[in-house]
Design an enzyme around this catalytic site. Structure first.
Site, PDB file in Angstrom:
ATOM      1  N   ASP A 124     -20.073  14.009 -14.894  1.00  0.00           N
ATOM      2  CA  ASP A 124     -21.350  13.764 -14.749  1.00  0.00           C
ATOM      3  C   ASP A 124     -21.738  13.146 -13.630  1.00  0.00           C
ATOM      4  O   ASP A 124     -23.040  12.707 -13.257  1.00  0.00           O
ATOM      5  CB  ASP A 124     -22.047  13.200 -16.133  1.00  0.00           C
ATOM      6  CG  ASP A 124     -21.364  11.785 -16.434  1.00  0.00           C
ATOM      7  OD1 ASP A 124     -20.596  11.313 -15.663  1.00  0.00           O
ATOM      8  OD2 ASP A 124     -22.152  11.242 -17.342  1.00  0.00           O
TER       9      ASP A 124
ATOM     10  N   CYS B 248       0.794  -1.297   0.180  1.00  0.00           N
ATOM     11  CA  CYS B 248       0.110  -0.010   0.002  1.00  0.00           C
ATOM     12  C   CYS B 248       0.848   1.153  -0.133  1.00  0.00           C
ATOM     13  O   CYS B 248       0.625   2.274  -0.458  1.00  0.00           O
ATOM     14  CB  CYS B 248      -1.049  -0.035   1.132  1.00  0.00           C
ATOM     15  SG  CYS B 248      -2.111  -1.401   1.176  1.00  0.00           S
TER      16      CYS B 248
END
Length: 229
Positions: free
Chosen positions: A138, A46
């Site tokens: 959008d 990570c």
């Protein structure tokens, strides 16, 4: 992905992050967005992933993309770990250039289908997988990728798919295998010859290919890099 499919409006969730509480749609504004989760702070894979994302921040900004990360750790852990991330990215004197969501109660992870059932913490609770969600201006989901916790991502590939998504959102084209910006593309089959001629004044080159009907013949443009399929 469980809970949200391509074309769905992405949930306008509220969450605590390293830059304060946010409302996701307000955070994005009119930008594209990439939300990516990781299993746990202070873990090696990570750390390399977020360090890579930090190094590529300018590339995402060029494309008008806002990044935000997520894991089941607390805001305090995120802030402390961010220093390690920036050290690995060779920018220890700078702050992490994007926020991290704290989902310590796993509410958002469950809602978005982000948990990896095969990776668990010391209490037997599932960790977040390496999910990627790309959200358009959008606020609709444009792409989702799910990696297991054991496999680190390729952020150059994420940049490539964003380039494809942004191009195909603007132009009536599709991108072929291994496409990169500047390569030839394909005009969508539903476009008529007249529409293609109007949209691509430099012309397209049609190629007959076995197994394809005439309406799906491949075509490339020598000057504009457009390909009709």
């Amino acid at each position: 992905m469980p809970g949200i499919l391509l074309g769905d409006e992405f949930p306008n969730f509220e969450a605590d992050t390293t830059v304060g509480r946010i409302k996701f749609h307000d955070f994005l504004g009119s930008s594209w967005g990439i939300l990516f989760s990781h299993p746990r702070d202070f873990t090696p894979v990570c750390t390399t992933e977020l360090a890579c994302a930090a190094k590529l921040t300018d590339e995402f900004k060029k494309r008008g993309v806002k990044m935000i990360a997520l894991s089941i750790d607390s805001v305090e852990d995120h802030k402390a770990w961010s220093k390690d991330v920036m050290s690995v990215s060779s920018a220890a004197d700078k702050d992490l250039p994007f926020p991290i969501i704290a989902d310590d109660k796993r509410e958002l992870s469950v809602k978005l289908g982000m948990l990896d059932p095969d990776e668990r913490d010391k209490d037997g609770m599932p960790l977040t997988a390496r999910c990627v969600f790309v959200v358009g201006p959008d606020k609709k989901l444009k792409l989702s990728i799910l990696y297991p916790a054991t496999t680190g991502r390729n952020f150059d590939e994420l940049l490539r798919v964003i380039d494809s998504l942004q191009l195909t959102a603007q132009k009536k084209v599709a991108t072929p295998v291994d496409w990169k910006p500047g390569d030839k593309v394909m005009v969508i089959p539903s476009l008529s010859e007249a529409e293609a001629a109007n949209l691509f004044p430099n012309g397209v080159t049609t190629k007959e290919a076995a197994g394809f009907t005439r309406s799906r013949d491949f075509a490339t443009s020598e000057t504009s890099g457009n390909t009709r399929s």
